[in-house]
Design a protein around this motif. Structure first.
Motif, PDB file in Angstrom:
ATOM      1  N   PRO A 175       0.831  -1.209   0.000  1.00 54.22           N
ATOM      2  CA  PRO A 175       0.000   0.000   0.000  1.00 54.22           C
ATOM      3  C   PRO A 175       0.862   1.255   0.000  1.00 54.22           C
ATOM      4  O   PRO A 175       1.998   1.247   0.489  1.00 54.22           O
ATOM      5  N   GLY A 176       0.259   2.335  -0.543  1.00 56.92           N
ATOM      6  CA  GLY A 176       0.811   3.663  -0.290  1.00 56.92           C
ATOM      7  C   GLY A 176       0.330   4.099   1.089  1.00 56.92           C
ATOM      8  O   GLY A 176       0.314   3.293   2.026  1.00 56.92           O
ATOM      9  N   ILE A 177      -0.064   5.338   1.217  1.00 56.29           N
ATOM     10  CA  ILE A 177      -0.650   5.827   2.474  1.00 56.29           C
ATOM     11  C   ILE A 177      -2.162   5.629   2.364  1.00 56.29           C
ATOM     12  O   ILE A 177      -2.801   6.206   1.472  1.00 56.29           O
ATOM     13  N   ILE A 178      -2.710   4.834   3.250  1.00 51.97           N
ATOM     14  CA  ILE A 178      -4.146   4.529   3.197  1.00 51.97           C
ATOM     15  C   ILE A 178      -4.860   5.516   4.121  1.00 51.97           C
ATOM     16  O   ILE A 178      -4.759   5.424   5.344  1.00 51.97           O
ATOM     17  N   GLY A 179      -5.565   6.458   3.505  1.00 56.20           N
ATOM     18  CA  GLY A 179      -6.016   7.652   4.214  1.00 56.20           C
ATOM     19  C   GLY A 179      -6.985   7.400   5.339  1.00 56.20           C
ATOM     20  O   GLY A 179      -6.984   8.125   6.340  1.00 56.20           O
ATOM     21  N   ASP A 180      -7.841   6.370   5.213  1.00 57.05           N
ATOM     22  CA  ASP A 180      -8.824   6.115   6.262  1.00 57.05           C
ATOM     23  C   ASP A 180      -8.391   4.982   7.189  1.00 57.05           C
ATOM     24  O   ASP A 180      -9.197   4.489   7.975  1.00 57.05           O
ATOM     25  N   SER A 181      -7.106   4.567   7.111  1.00 52.60           N
ATOM     26  CA  SER A 181      -6.626   3.547   8.054  1.00 52.60           C
ATOM     27  C   SER A 181      -6.326   4.239   9.384  1.00 52.60           C
ATOM     28  O   SER A 181      -5.983   5.423   9.414  1.00 52.60           O
ATOM     29  N   PRO A 182      -6.466   3.498  10.485  1.00 50.97           N
ATOM     30  CA  PRO A 182      -6.330   4.148  11.803  1.00 50.97           C
ATOM     31  C   PRO A 182      -5.015   4.901  11.967  1.00 50.97           C
ATOM     32  O   PRO A 182      -4.977   5.965  12.585  1.00 50.97           O
ATOM     33  N   PHE A 183      -3.921   4.386  11.398  1.00 53.09           N
ATOM     34  CA  PHE A 183      -2.620   5.028  11.600  1.00 53.09           C
ATOM     35  C   PHE A 183      -2.533   6.386  10.914  1.00 53.09           C
ATOM     36  O   PHE A 183      -1.860   7.296  11.404  1.00 53.09           O
ATOM     37  N   TRP A 184      -3.204   6.534   9.757  1.00 52.91           N
ATOM     38  CA  TRP A 184      -3.038   7.756   8.966  1.00 52.91           C
ATOM     39  C   TRP A 184      -4.218   8.707   9.051  1.00 52.91           C
ATOM     40  O   TRP A 184      -4.092   9.890   8.725  1.00 52.91           O
ATOM     41  N   GLU A 185      -5.389   8.204   9.452  1.00 50.67           N
ATOM     42  CA  GLU A 185      -6.583   9.041   9.501  1.00 50.67           C
ATOM     43  C   GLU A 185      -6.339  10.213  10.467  1.00 50.67           C
ATOM     44  O   GLU A 185      -5.811  10.026  11.563  1.00 50.67           O
ATOM     45  N   GLY A 186      -6.683  11.411  10.049  1.00 45.17           N
ATOM     46  CA  GLY A 186      -6.539  12.575  10.925  1.00 45.17           C
ATOM     47  C   GLY A 186      -5.180  13.237  10.847  1.00 45.17           C
ATOM     48  O   GLY A 186      -4.975  14.310  11.421  1.00 45.17           O
ATOM     49  N   LYS A 187      -4.212  12.619  10.123  1.00 42.67           N
ATOM     50  CA  LYS A 187      -2.898  13.266   9.971  1.00 42.67           C
ATOM     51  C   LYS A 187      -2.925  14.178   8.741  1.00 42.67           C
ATOM     52  O   LYS A 187      -3.815  14.068   7.897  1.00 42.67           O
ATOM     53  N   ASP A 188      -1.951  15.073   8.639  1.00 38.52           N
ATOM     54  CA  ASP A 188      -1.850  15.918   7.446  1.00 38.52           C
ATOM     55  C   ASP A 188      -1.160  15.116   6.347  1.00 38.52           C
ATOM     56  O   ASP A 188       0.069  15.021   6.302  1.00 38.52           O
ATOM     57  N   ASN A 189      -1.969  14.546   5.462  1.00 33.76           N
ATOM     58  CA  ASN A 189      -1.429  13.720   4.382  1.00 33.76           C
ATOM     59  C   ASN A 189      -1.353  14.495   3.065  1.00 33.76           C
ATOM     60  O   ASN A 189      -1.145  13.888   2.004  1.00 33.76           O
ATOM     61  N   SER A 190      -1.482  15.843   3.144  1.00 33.06           N
ATOM     62  CA  SER A 190      -1.558  16.626   1.911  1.00 33.06           C
ATOM     63  C   SER A 190      -0.329  16.496   1.009  1.00 33.06           C
ATOM     64  O   SER A 190      -0.481  16.471  -0.219  1.00 33.06           O
ATOM     65  N   PRO A 191       0.921  16.364   1.551  1.00 32.67           N
ATOM     66  CA  PRO A 191       2.053  16.208   0.631  1.00 32.67           C
ATOM     67  C   PRO A 191       1.925  14.951  -0.240  1.00 32.67           C
ATOM     68  O   PRO A 191       2.302  14.965  -1.412  1.00 32.67           O
ATOM     69  N   VAL A 192       1.389  13.892   0.340  1.00 31.65           N
ATOM     70  CA  VAL A 192       1.226  12.651  -0.434  1.00 31.65           C
ATOM     71  C   VAL A 192       0.068  12.797  -1.418  1.00 31.65           C
ATOM     72  O   VAL A 192       0.166  12.391  -2.586  1.00 31.65           O
ATOM     73  N   ILE A 193      -1.014  13.410  -0.964  1.00 28.96           N
ATOM     74  CA  ILE A 193      -2.166  13.610  -1.861  1.00 28.96           C
ATOM     75  C   ILE A 193      -1.741  14.445  -3.070  1.00 28.96           C
ATOM     76  O   ILE A 193      -2.076  14.129  -4.211  1.00 28.96           O
ATOM     77  N   ASN A 194      -0.950  15.486  -2.821  1.00 32.96           N
ATOM     78  CA  ASN A 194      -0.516  16.362  -3.917  1.00 32.96           C
ATOM     79  C   ASN A 194       0.328  15.626  -4.943  1.00 32.96           C
ATOM     80  O   ASN A 194       0.403  16.027  -6.104  1.00 32.96           O
ATOM     81  N   ARG A 195       0.952  14.553  -4.489  1.00 33.15           N
ATOM     82  CA  ARG A 195       1.828  13.795  -5.389  1.00 33.15           C
ATOM     83  C   ARG A 195       1.111  12.583  -5.990  1.00 33.15           C
ATOM     84  O   ARG A 195       1.728  11.780  -6.698  1.00 33.15           O
ATOM     85  N   THR A 196      -0.166  12.411  -5.675  1.00 32.80           N
ATOM     86  CA  THR A 196      -0.906  11.222  -6.123  1.00 32.80           C
ATOM     87  C   THR A 196      -1.825  11.593  -7.279  1.00 32.80           C
ATOM     88  O   THR A 196      -2.726  12.422  -7.109  1.00 32.80           O
ATOM     89  N   PRO A 197      -1.608  11.019  -8.453  1.00 31.54           N
ATOM     90  CA  PRO A 197      -2.424  11.377  -9.608  1.00 31.54           C
ATOM     91  C   PRO A 197      -3.927  11.243  -9.375  1.00 31.54           C
ATOM     92  O   PRO A 197      -4.709  11.994  -9.956  1.00 31.54           O
ATOM     93  N   LEU A 198      -4.354  10.323  -8.503  1.00 33.80           N
ATOM     94  CA  LEU A 198      -5.787  10.205  -8.209  1.00 33.80           C
ATOM     95  C   LEU A 198      -6.347  11.460  -7.561  1.00 33.80           C
ATOM     96  O   LEU A 198      -7.557  11.680  -7.571  1.00 33.80           O
ATOM     97  N   GLY A 199      -5.479  12.246  -6.927  1.00 37.08           N
ATOM     98  CA  GLY A 199      -5.938  13.435  -6.211  1.00 37.08           C
ATOM     99  C   GLY A 199      -6.518  13.124  -4.845  1.00 37.08           C
ATOM    100  O   GLY A 199      -7.141  13.980  -4.196  1.00 37.08           O
ATOM    101  N   ARG A 200      -6.325  11.909  -4.383  1.00 38.56           N
ATOM    102  CA  ARG A 200      -6.788  11.488  -3.050  1.00 38.56           C
ATOM    103  C   ARG A 200      -5.972  10.267  -2.660  1.00 38.56           C
ATOM    104  O   ARG A 200      -5.228   9.717  -3.487  1.00 38.56           O
ATOM    105  N   LEU A 201      -6.125   9.850  -1.425  1.00 35.99           N
ATOM    106  CA  LEU A 201      -5.437   8.632  -0.978  1.00 35.99           C
ATOM    107  C   LEU A 201      -6.309   7.405  -1.229  1.00 35.99           C
ATOM    108  O   LEU A 201      -7.544   7.497  -1.263  1.00 35.99           O
TER     109      LEU A 201
END
Ligand SMILES: NC(=O)c1ccc[n+]([C@@H]2O[C@H](COP(=O)([O-])OP(=O)(O)OC[C@H]3O[C@@H](n4cnc5c(N)ncnc54)[C@H](OP(=O)(O)O)[C@@H]3O)[C@@H](O)[C@H]2O)c1
Length: 234
Positions: A175-201
């Motif tokens: 996996p990349g960064i899984i946005g709604d997983s407990p470890f990542w949910e609520g963190k500032d994941n914007s640098p990864v989102i900005n680099r992800t062609p989907l535009g989201r995690l």
């Protein structure tokens, strides 16, 4: 997918929370008998009780490989083996923690392999195995040395076990960064989102769907599948 999996038995190591727990829920809802593990009876039994549908909890510590066979002794047979367990190790070179590094290396590289070894005679002829790595393998960050290393090691384990256990199939999800997983949910994941062609995690549901694909598709073997929304492209 909504196909029935009645009559199948799955083992999900690291199934008390996060991605493993979502996999347990999905397989159990389709009729699979699922053995899930956490490090303690308390966490495993609580997750099994919450999920219900005949799910059984096991206490198992992958960082203590000598104990794994005994912890899995009650499992009768295995059609689907998913190993998702992790203890995260943020470990910079400046403050290198040898004990933490050894623990994670043991858990992922020796523990994952020993779990397969312990269950090998109970794998059914059509069984398949899905291991979890992660894209810290290629997207390193300060402190990721151990995580990047063990996720790279998963590639080697997949290649080796698919050869050694043939014709049983062995694959991995990275996996990349899984946005709604407990470890990542609520963190500032914007640098990864900005680099992800989907535009989201990528979501946990998308990871579960990928696991089902690897389990169900009888042509897929020896694959290390990045599920990252195209993050590696940018
Ligand atoms: N979430 C992501 O975005 C992401 C990204 C890249 C890769 N991954 C990979 O995907 C997998 C699942 O990640 P996750 O975020 O869903 O994990 P998580 O929510 O942190 O859950 C970890 C699981 O591992 C179990 N566990 C912890 N230490 C263990 C040990 N020593 N022995 C056996 N089991 C142990 C935990 O059980 P108890 O706490 O109940 O003991 C829990 O069930 C991991 O392999 C991770 O490296 C995840």
């Amino acid at each position: 997918m909504s196909e029935s999996r009645a009559g199948r038995t799955a083992v999900v190591l690291g199934g008390t929370q996060g991605l493993g727990k979502e996999i347990v829920k999905t397989l159990a809802a389709k009729g699979t008998t699922v053995y899930l593990s956490g490090r303690t009876h308390e966490s495993a039994d609580a997750a099994a009780k919450e999920i219900g549908q005949g799910t059984i909890g096991l206490a198992l510590d992958l960082s203590m490989p000598e104990t794994i066979a005994e912890s899995l002794s009650s499992v009768p047979s295995v059609d689907d083996l998913i190993i998702a367990a992790i203890e995260r190790d943020a470990n910079t070179l400046a403050n290198y923690d040898v004990a933490a590094a050894i623990r994670l290396v043991t858990l992922k590289l020796v523990g994952y392999t020993e779990a397969v070894h312990a269950l090998r005679s109970r794998l059914t002829p059509q069984a398949s195995i899905v291991l979890f790595g992660g894209l810290a393998l290629l997207r390193a960050y300060p402190g990721s040395t151990t995580v990047s290393t063990v996720n790279g090691g998963i590639v080697g384990i997949v290649n080796s076990l698919a050869t050694e256990l043939a014709p049983i199939r062995v694959n991995a999800i990275h996996p990349g960064i899984i946005g709604d997983s407990p470890f990542w949910e609520g963190k500032d994941n914007s640098p990864v989102i900005n680099r992800t062609p989907l535009g989201r995690l990528v979501t946990m549901a998308e990871i579960v769907d990928s696991v089902e694909f690897l389990l169900n598709n009888t042509g897929i073997n020896g694959v290390n599948l990045a599920v990252d929304g195209g993050w590696l492209l940018k």
